[in-house]
Design a protein around this motif. Structure first.
Motif, short mmCIF file in Angstrom:
data_model
loop_
_atom_site.label_atom_id
_atom_site.label_comp_id
_atom_site.label_asym_id
_atom_site.label_seq_id
_atom_site.Cartn_x
_atom_site.Cartn_y
_atom_site.Cartn_z
N ASP A 121 0.88 -1.18 0.00
CA ASP A 121 0.00 0.00 0.00
C ASP A 121 0.91 1.22 0.00
O ASP A 121 1.60 1.50 0.97
CB ASP A 121 -0.85 -0.09 1.29
N GLN A 124 -0.39 7.06 -2.12
CA GLN A 124 -1.83 7.18 -1.89
C GLN A 124 -2.23 8.64 -1.68
O GLN A 124 -2.53 9.04 -0.56
CB GLN A 124 -2.22 6.39 -0.63
N ASN A 126 -4.68 12.13 -2.21
CA ASN A 126 -6.10 12.32 -1.96
C ASN A 126 -6.78 13.06 -3.11
O ASN A 126 -6.22 14.01 -3.65
CB ASN A 126 -6.30 13.07 -0.64
N HIS A 135 3.67 13.23 0.28
CA HIS A 135 3.29 12.13 -0.61
C HIS A 135 4.47 11.60 -1.40
O HIS A 135 4.41 10.53 -1.99
CB HIS A 135 2.18 12.58 -1.58
N HIS A 161 -4.06 3.36 -2.12
CA HIS A 161 -5.24 3.57 -1.28
C HIS A 161 -5.54 5.07 -1.26
O HIS A 161 -5.30 5.75 -0.26
CB HIS A 161 -4.91 3.04 0.11
N TYR A 323 -12.11 6.11 8.36
CA TYR A 323 -10.84 5.60 7.85
C TYR A 323 -10.55 4.18 8.34
O TYR A 323 -10.06 3.34 7.59
CB TYR A 323 -9.78 6.57 8.37
N ASP A 327 -9.92 0.65 6.25
CA ASP A 327 -8.67 -0.09 6.34
C ASP A 327 -8.88 -1.53 6.79
O ASP A 327 -8.20 -2.44 6.31
CB ASP A 327 -7.67 0.64 7.26
N TYR A 345 2.55 -1.52 4.45
CA TYR A 345 1.98 -0.18 4.32
C TYR A 345 3.10 0.84 4.39
O TYR A 345 3.78 0.95 5.41
CB TYR A 345 1.00 0.10 5.47
N VAL A 347 3.50 4.25 4.90
CA VAL A 347 2.70 5.39 5.35
C VAL A 347 3.46 6.17 6.43
O VAL A 347 4.19 5.58 7.25
CB VAL A 347 1.33 4.92 5.92
N GLN A 351 0.87 8.23 11.26
CA GLN A 351 -0.32 7.36 11.28
C GLN A 351 -0.05 6.04 12.00
O GLN A 351 -0.83 5.10 11.89
CB GLN A 351 -0.79 7.10 9.85
N PHE A 355 -2.45 2.51 12.59
CA PHE A 355 -2.14 1.17 12.07
C PHE A 355 -1.94 0.15 13.18
O PHE A 355 -2.33 -1.00 13.06
CB PHE A 355 -0.95 1.20 11.11
N1 ARG Z 1 -4.45 8.94 1.70
C1 ARG Z 1 -3.79 8.89 2.96
C2 ARG Z 1 -3.04 10.21 3.23
O1 ARG Z 1 -2.80 10.98 2.31
C3 ARG Z 1 -2.81 7.75 3.07
C4 ARG Z 1 -3.42 6.36 2.95
C5 ARG Z 1 -2.56 5.32 3.59
N2 ARG Z 1 -3.03 3.99 3.40
C6 ARG Z 1 -3.98 3.39 4.10
N3 ARG Z 1 -4.31 2.17 3.81
N4 ARG Z 1 -4.61 4.02 5.08
O2 ARG Z 1 -2.69 10.47 4.37
#
Ligand code: ARG
Length: 587
Positions: A121, A124, A126, A135, A161, A323, A327, A345, A347, A351, A355
């Motif tokens: 993942d 990702q 937005n 990003h 995602h 969210y 997930d 992931y 990320v 976050q 997770f």
């Molecule tokens: N779109 C989210 C962001 O910009 C990150 C997503 C991360 N992946 C997930 N499976 N939650 O913060």
């Protein structure tokens, strides 16, 4: 082509059998490491001797007497209490490298027999939002891991995602419905930049109306309900935002020289059909409980500043999903439909709590277990030169696109300075400027351990000396230039030749490529690949200083050195490709 057993592996094998011949009940393997004193040093003998209650020096001497020297091992000697210093023959080095050279595709890197499936993942962004420097990391690290894992033999499923769902769309949809001409075009007619500015303009106008017009606000809120109910016209309008955003995303990924495929984009909305069932399963199994109207999962070790437990909210008291529900549904999809063994992931570290709670919930539900695991590769923040989170002078977040354009500009200047000497055309200058600029940004990101923050410093990134991608790209181009100048001389391995110390050092490092790939892929540590490549380029520089290539003493030596540098170039090229970085032929 057959995989090549690295020299360290064959030494390891010989040691293992020598040890079991000496100490049949021994279970531990000797630990082989690189050493300044010799090519390798084995240092597990002390522990073995302790276990067997024997004298380490004696045991070491006995092990040494079991080793047949000549072919691979030139010399093995006991040093200190139970250390073994091992020197490899020149012939074995050249022969091993020749076997790697013959395998053009994989350079002799083995494919593990029992690889699994990893769903990764990453990348990702937005919908309807500008991509920022945050990003960048997920995209760059994720893309490198895709390449590394696939090369190491893993089956990789990519998932982007993207954030494409939520209440914020009510306002946008309502506005576009009332001003339909605003996105009235065919996808092919707009560039990524235009798409983003369309979205930005729409967002600002919608926001203005939302804040000033109570009736619009009410209509916008109603739209959220329609969206969640899947009302067809509302969905169609929502889709327009997604499509417009994709035009923009793809343009940024292209700029990043990165392949992102449409079917791999499965955003938050992709799991809508699973949300109800996810909640039902969690509630029925007792993993989630009702608390103040919401469906929650509690954890002993997750508490707020007031000491009260902070739950993971799976379903809000108004019935909305957030969210976490998405997930958790994605986990079910990835485990049961995509048959993943590993969920990875990439990320932001901010976050991590999310997770941690999501993974623990999935474990309690039985979706994750010892055989199916989830890992967050949590990365740190991109900082400005001042060491604070990267912002523009006006204090705004930096647009990713601006940053990439600036990197390419700077890199083009650097390339241009040398271009005349190399005889580059204007087109080549521009192309190389892109490869160098984007490579510099990626390398800076990948060469520090992901968890750490790093400073975004373009001057440093495009510098020709030091630990930068440009340095590696020049090393590659320099080899190509030598190969072009070689005339009739062709690279060819000559295992009968004695090697100079700099050739041996370069050769032994080249032989380590496969081990490095497998290590980097299994620990998710692309920075170790960057370190390997930098070391390779450094050893090459020393080699050049000490060993003339085209002016070597005999035609055989010329051929052998051409072979060594050619294999170095291929290894650099392959390794950099695994990090998503190009290697121009002329620079
Ligand atoms: N779109 C989210 C962001 O910009 C990150 C997503 C991360 N992946 C997930 N499976 N939650 O913060």
């Amino acid at each position: 082509m057959a995989p090549v057993t690295s020299l360290s592996d064959s030494v390891q094998q010989q040691l293992t059998s020598a040890i079991s011949a000496t100490l049949p009940e021994a279970t531990a393997d000797p630990l082989l490491r690189r050493s300044d004193r010799a090519d390798f040093q084995a240092n597990g003998i002390l522990a073995l001797a302790k276990k067997a209650k024997s004298n380490p020096r004696e045991l070491a001497t006995q092990v040494v007497s079991q080793i047949v020297t000549g072919d691979v091992i030139k010399d093995i000697e006991v040093s200190g209490p139970g250390f073994l210093n091992i020197t490899i023959t020149d012939k074995a080095i050249t022969e091993n490298l020749a076997a790697r050279y013959a395998d053009t595709d994989r350079l002799g890197v083995p494919r593990p027999e029992r690889a699994g499936t990893t769903v990764i993942d990453y990348a990702q962004p937005n919908v309807a939002k500008e991509m920022h420097v945050g990003h960048l990391r997920s995209a760059v690290i994720g893309d490198a891991l895709v390449q590394l894992l696939e090369f190491a033999g893993e089956t990789v499923v990519r998932r982007h995602h993207i954030g494409d769902w939520g209440t914020q769309f009510g306002m946008l949809i309502q506005y576009l419905d009332e001003h339909p001409h605003e996105l009235d075009h065919k996808a092919a007619e707009v560039t990524g930049e235009e798409a983003m500015s369309n979205l930005d303009r729409l967002y600002k106008s919608a926001r203005k109306l939302f804040d000033s017009d109570e009736e619009f606000k009410t209509r916008a809120r109603r739209r959220v309900v329609d969206l969640q109910a899947g009302e067809p016209h509302t969905l169609a309008t929502w889709q327009k935002f997604v499509d417009e955003s994709k035009i923009y995303f793809f343009s940024v990924f292209e700029k990043l020289d990165m392949e992102v495929r449409d079917p791999d984009i499965v955003g938050e909305s992709g799991y809508n059909d699973m949300l109800d069932e996810t909640c039902r399963l969690l509630e029925e199994s007792g993993v989630a409980v009702r608390s103040e109207g919401a469906l929650c999962v509690f954890f002993d070790d997750v508490k707020g500043p007031d000491g009260k437990p902070v739950p993971l909210i799976v379903k809000k008291s108004d019935g909305g999903y957030g969210y976490a529900a998405t997930d958790l549904s994605a986990i079910r999809d990835r485990v049961f439909n995509l048959k993943a063994n590993t969920l990875l992931y990439v990320v932001d570290a901010r976050q991590s709590l999310h997770f941690k709670m999501v993974f623990e919930t999935a474990r309690r539900a039985g979706w994750l277990n010892d055989d199916v695991t989830a890992v967050q590769l949590a990365f740190g923040t991109v900082l400005g030169k001042d060491g604070k989170p990267f912002k523009t002078r006006e204090g705004e977040t930096v647009k990713l696109v601006d940053l990439l354009d600036e990197a390419v500009d700077r890199a083009t200047t650097v390339v241009r300075e040398k271009a005349e000497k190399v005889g580059l055309s204007e087109q080549e200058i521009e192309e190389n400027g892109q490869y160098v600029g984007i490579g510099a940004v990626k390398y800076a990101d990948l060469s520090t351990s992901a968890v750490r923050d790093y400073k975004f410093d373009l001057d440093q990134m495009v510098s020709l000396s030091g630990d930068t991608s440009v340095y590696l790209q020049y090393a590659y181009a320099r080899i190509q230039s030598i190969l072009r100048k070689a005339g009739d001389a062709r690279p060819a391995a000559h295992p009968e030749l004695a090697l100079a110390p700099a050739e041996r050092a370069l050769g032994l490092h080249l032989d380590r490529f496969g081990e490095t790939v497998l290590e980097v892929a299994s620990a998710y540590e692309p920075h170790k690949m960057a370190a390997y490549l930098y070391q390779l380029a450094t050893l090459l520089t020393t080699f050049y200083d000490q060993c003339p290539v085209l002016k070597a003493e005999t035609p055989e030596q010329v051929a052998n050195r051409l072979f060594l540098v050619d294999l170095t170039a291929r290894t650099l090229q392959r390794g950099m490709a695994l990090l998503g970085i190009r290697t121009p032929e002329r620079l």
